[in-house]
Design an enzyme around this catalytic site. Structure first.
Site, PDB file in Angstrom:
ATOM      1  N   LYS A 192      39.495  46.416 -15.407  1.00 31.32           N
ATOM      2  CA  LYS A 192      39.766  47.608 -14.631  1.00 31.32           C
ATOM      3  C   LYS A 192      39.751  46.872 -13.038  1.00 31.32           C
ATOM      4  O   LYS A 192      38.881  46.301 -12.315  1.00 31.32           O
ATOM      5  CB  LYS A 192      38.519  48.419 -14.429  1.00 31.32           C
ATOM      6  N   GLU A 267      29.050  38.685  -9.342  1.00 28.24           N
ATOM      7  CA  GLU A 267      29.449  37.844  -8.099  1.00 28.24           C
ATOM      8  C   GLU A 267      29.369  39.057  -6.971  1.00 28.24           C
ATOM      9  O   GLU A 267      30.278  39.730  -6.976  1.00 28.24           O
ATOM     10  CB  GLU A 267      30.764  37.385  -8.470  1.00 28.24           C
ATOM     11  N   CYS A 301      33.477  37.804   0.407  1.00 28.35           N
ATOM     12  CA  CYS A 301      32.063  37.494  -0.169  1.00 28.35           C
ATOM     13  C   CYS A 301      31.512  36.213   0.629  1.00 28.35           C
ATOM     14  O   CYS A 301      30.642  36.105   0.750  1.00 28.35           O
ATOM     15  CB  CYS A 301      31.728  37.626  -1.435  1.00 28.35           C
ATOM     16  N   GLU A 401      25.637  42.657   4.892  1.00 27.26           N
ATOM     17  CA  GLU A 401      27.259  42.305   5.006  1.00 27.26           C
ATOM     18  C   GLU A 401      28.318  43.339   5.821  1.00 27.26           C
ATOM     19  O   GLU A 401      28.338  44.510   5.156  1.00 27.26           O
ATOM     20  CB  GLU A 401      27.713  42.153   3.627  1.00 27.26           C
TER      21      GLU A 401
HETATM   22  P1  NDP Z   1      32.652  48.112  -5.168  1.00 31.15           P
HETATM   23  O1  NDP Z   1      31.430  47.279  -5.375  1.00 31.15           O
HETATM   24  O2  NDP Z   1      32.263  49.484  -4.879  1.00 31.15           O
HETATM   25  O3  NDP Z   1      33.667  47.888  -6.006  1.00 31.15           O
HETATM   26  C1  NDP Z   1      34.207  46.939  -6.844  1.00 31.15           C
HETATM   27  C2  NDP Z   1      34.670  47.443  -8.079  1.00 31.15           C
HETATM   28  O4  NDP Z   1      33.592  47.952  -8.914  1.00 31.15           O
HETATM   29  C3  NDP Z   1      36.029  48.427  -8.066  1.00 31.15           C
HETATM   30  O5  NDP Z   1      36.722  48.088  -9.035  1.00 31.15           O
HETATM   31  C4  NDP Z   1      34.971  49.625  -8.230  1.00 31.15           C
HETATM   32  O6  NDP Z   1      35.977  50.665  -8.643  1.00 31.15           O
HETATM   33  C5  NDP Z   1      34.206  49.255  -9.321  1.00 31.15           C
HETATM   34  N1  NDP Z   1      32.875  50.223  -9.505  1.00 31.15           N
HETATM   35  C6  NDP Z   1      32.513  51.058  -8.507  1.00 31.15           C
HETATM   36  N2  NDP Z   1      31.650  51.723  -8.815  1.00 31.15           N
HETATM   37  C7  NDP Z   1      31.265  51.400 -10.308  1.00 31.15           C
HETATM   38  C8  NDP Z   1      30.271  51.600 -11.134  1.00 31.15           C
HETATM   39  N3  NDP Z   1      29.345  52.803 -11.140  1.00 31.15           N
HETATM   40  N4  NDP Z   1      30.325  50.958 -12.203  1.00 31.15           N
HETATM   41  C9  NDP Z   1      31.456  50.135 -12.544  1.00 31.15           C
HETATM   42  N5  NDP Z   1      32.093  49.662 -11.519  1.00 31.15           N
HETATM   43  C10 NDP Z   1      32.116  50.437 -10.370  1.00 31.15           C
HETATM   44  O7  NDP Z   1      33.194  47.473  -3.882  1.00 31.15           O
HETATM   45  P2  NDP Z   1      33.962  48.658  -2.776  1.00 31.15           P
HETATM   46  O8  NDP Z   1      35.430  48.246  -2.974  1.00 31.15           O
HETATM   47  O9  NDP Z   1      33.721  49.886  -2.444  1.00 31.15           O
HETATM   48  O10 NDP Z   1      33.449  47.779  -1.429  1.00 31.15           O
HETATM   49  C11 NDP Z   1      32.363  48.072  -0.839  1.00 31.15           C
HETATM   50  C12 NDP Z   1      31.540  47.112  -0.164  1.00 31.15           C
HETATM   51  O11 NDP Z   1      31.301  46.211  -1.374  1.00 31.15           O
HETATM   52  C13 NDP Z   1      32.410  46.246   0.757  1.00 31.15           C
HETATM   53  O12 NDP Z   1      32.034  46.601   2.182  1.00 31.15           O
HETATM   54  C14 NDP Z   1      31.758  44.692   0.823  1.00 31.15           C
HETATM   55  O13 NDP Z   1      30.434  45.025   1.531  1.00 31.15           O
HETATM   56  C15 NDP Z   1      31.333  44.846  -0.571  1.00 31.15           C
HETATM   57  N6  NDP Z   1      32.431  44.119  -1.720  1.00 31.15           N
HETATM   58  C16 NDP Z   1      31.907  42.653  -1.948  1.00 31.15           C
HETATM   59  C17 NDP Z   1      32.764  41.777  -2.561  1.00 31.15           C
HETATM   60  C18 NDP Z   1      32.441  40.555  -3.131  1.00 31.15           C
HETATM   61  O14 NDP Z   1      33.570  39.829  -3.331  1.00 31.15           O
HETATM   62  N7  NDP Z   1      31.422  40.288  -2.959  1.00 31.15           N
HETATM   63  C19 NDP Z   1      34.256  42.355  -2.942  1.00 31.15           C
HETATM   64  C20 NDP Z   1      34.544  43.853  -2.812  1.00 31.15           C
HETATM   65  C21 NDP Z   1      33.567  44.704  -1.944  1.00 31.15           C
HETATM   66  P3  NDP Z   1      36.758  51.534  -7.576  1.00 31.15           P
HETATM   67  O15 NDP Z   1      36.341  50.954  -6.198  1.00 31.15           O
HETATM   68  O16 NDP Z   1      38.342  51.629  -7.898  1.00 31.15           O
HETATM   69  O17 NDP Z   1      36.191  53.073  -7.653  1.00 31.15           O
END
Ligand code: NDP
Length: 506
Positions: A192, A267, A301, A401
């Site tokens: 996903k 990660e 990240c 972050e």
């Molecule tokens: P999320 O952690 O919310 O999302 C990452 C993935 O997880 C997306 O595909 C999301 O789906 C999915 N997801 C969301 N909720 C669930 C759940 N309960 N169970 C399983 N999967 C889930 O990151 P965001 O995109 O909302 O970003 C928010 C913050 O996260 C950023 O501001 C940043 O701080 C951090 N981030 C860190 C990253 C890294 O590389 N370490 C990468 C991206 C974000 P969907 O969003 O499609 O609903």
């Protein structure tokens, strides 16, 4: 001097028809059972880029069933490593052939610069090739010293069905840090992508089919974390979840996965410090600091979002970083001169702005930027390169972050203080040290709590080198040979040779 270097709309053509994304379930491209769709607009330009099927419970249930069936049938899991490698290598070639198409879509959905997107797709192809090599060199151990009548074997076996959940910041690269390694191990997968950047993962599914991957081995469901990601995490037909994203959702995943005690690899975020000692090459450090904090608009990240500078050089280095920041081209991501593009969403832009505002209220100073940028001819959201000085460890901006182009500057006097500050965040993803003294670099590298340490450089990465975090930055490792080990179980086989087993009952 101009305040910033801005690149206006370059007029590059944006496709008039949106990319149409469907789920890949058991080899068929299908819409959602309930017909739901969602749309993505370019965060830089505002144009409609893609329209995707919006998955629900029925779709994810069918995708998991297909992956389970494909795994249990055994054709993929038991296939020779050489056969799996052939498919991975063919996929890498197809990624190369389709690089421009993938890069443009990646740029339009994520807002990242086109030159960077091209480099990421090229890097992703390299990961598919590296994983192909691992598929052929995968092996366990044997124990030939357990006595004359015993032989021990340690078999490496695929974990089974894996759920791969990816974020929006490096959509194609991050799925390529997971999927080829899972496939090389013999796993089947349900994938996903983030709802903000689904389309390049769809293209990857198309390329896998063209490479000859059997139906059901890789399934893709588009949609939101709720319900798709959550169902992929809780379903007892799934053996493992590999997730990249926020620490908050990572914790939620651990809670959901606990119901079936499945393996979880995470990660997560980082608040990555670069520590600069007075004997460092300050010019090289300033360039790496600017790269570290603005790369991918700070939505990374590994963002080098805080520097910890020795007091003797803090003033000089901060000036150098401010000067260099003004020269970084921010603007239209489709222009090849641009190094920093758009912020992923208006909500995220507001979150970044709030962090800077709160730091000011808490007594920090904004040395540069701190505001939204408006770029000629572009409707999307952009954030100015921002440097916040006078940051103290108690401020949120020092330990949380921000995920934007915002640098926090802290200072130190002794190595002990530097280590204390570096280790003060709840994260432990990466860290850097700048000094011409190898002993200083080594001492820092050994005492800092981080999964990766860079000395006199920042954010170099290699397929061969493992990547992952400690503390709240995650668990498990990607890349390197550890990248395939994550997707393997270990089985001990103990073989008695001949009828030599002492009888328990005489
Ligand atoms: P999320 O952690 O919310 O999302 C990452 C993935 O997880 C997306 O595909 C999301 O789906 C999915 N997801 C969301 N909720 C669930 C759940 N309960 N169970 C399983 N999967 C889930 O990151 P965001 O995109 O909302 O970003 C928010 C913050 O996260 C950023 O501001 C940043 O701080 C951090 N981030 C860190 C990253 C890294 O590389 N370490 C990468 C991206 C974000 P969907 O969003 O499609 O609903």
């Amino acid at each position: 001097m101009t305040e910033f270097t801005l690149i206006p709309a370059c007029g590059a053509a944006i496709p008039t028809d949106p990319f149409i994304g469907q789920h890949l379930i058991d080899g068929a491209w299908v819409g959602s059972a309930d017909g739901a769709v969602f749309e993505r607009h370019s965060p830089a330009h505002g144009d409609l880029v893609s329209r995707s099927a919006r998955g629900g419970g029925d779709d994810i249930a069918r995708a998991i069933a297909a992956a389970r069936h494909a795994f249990d049938a055994g054709d993929w899991a038991a296939s020779p490593g050489a056969a799996r490698a052939r498919i991975l290598l063919k996929t890498a070639d197809l990624i190369d052939e389709n690089r421009e198409r993938i890069a443009v879509l990646e740029t339009l959905e994520s807002g990242k610069p086109i030159t960077q997107a091209r480099a990421e797709i090229e890097g992703a192809a390299d990961l598919w090739r590296y994983a192909a090599a691992l598929a052929r060199t995968l092996h366990g151990d044997s124990h030939n010293s357990l006595g004359p009548d015993m032989l021990g074997m340690v078999l490496k076996e695929p974990v089974g069905v894996v759920s791969l959940i990816t974020p929006w910041n490096f959509p194609f690269l991050i799925i390529s840090q997971k999927l080829p390694f899972a496939l090389a191990a013999g796993c089947t997968a349900v994938v996903k992508p983030s709802e903000m950047t689904p389309s390049t993962t769809v293209i990857l599914g198309q390329l896998l089919q063209r490479a000859g991957l059997a139906d059901g081995v890789v399934n893709i469901v588009l949609g939101y974390g709720d319900p798709v990601g959550a169902l992929m995490t809780g379903d007892d037909r799934v053996d493992m979840v590999s997730f990249t994203g926020s620490t908050a959702v990572g914790k939620q995943i651990v809670r959901t996965a606990a119901g079936t005690l499945k393996k979880v690899s995470l990660e997560l975020g980082g608040k990555n410090p670069q520590v600069i000692f007075p004997d460092a090459d300050l010019e090289a450090a300033a360039d790496a600091i600017v790269f570290g904090v603005y790369f991918n608009a700070g939505e990374c990240c590994n963002s080098g979002s805080r520097i910890i500078v020795h007091e003797d050089v803090a003033g000089t280095l901060t000036e150098m970083v401010v000067d260099a920041s003004r020269k970084v081209p921010f603007g239209d991501p489709l222009d090849p001169r641009t190094k920093v593009g758009a912020i992923i969403s208006p909500d995220h832009q507001a979150k970044i702005a709030a962090y800077v505002r709160d730091a000011e209220t808490a007594g920090a100073q904004v040395a540069l930027g701190g505001k939204a940028l408006s770029i000629d001819g572009l409707a999307g959201q952009f954030h100015a390169p921002t440097i916040v000085t006078g940051v103290t460890p108690d401020m949120a901006i020092a330990t949380e972050e921000v995920f934007g182009p915002v640098l926090s500057v802290l200072t130190f006097r002794t190595m002990d203080q530097a280590i204390l500050l570096a280790n003060s965040a709840p994260y432990g993803l990466s860290a850097g040290v700048w000094s011409r003294d190898v002993y200083t670099c080594l001492e820092f590298s050994r005492r800092v709590r981080a999964g990766t340490v860079w000395t006199n450089t920042w954010m170099d990465g290699f397929a061969e080198m493992p990547f992952g975090g400690v503390k709240q930055s995650g668990q498990g490792r990607e890349l390197g040979r550890y990248g395939i080990e994550e997707f393997l179980e270990v089985k001990s086989v103990q073989m008695r040779i001949g009828d030599t087993r002492p009888r328990w009952v005489a």
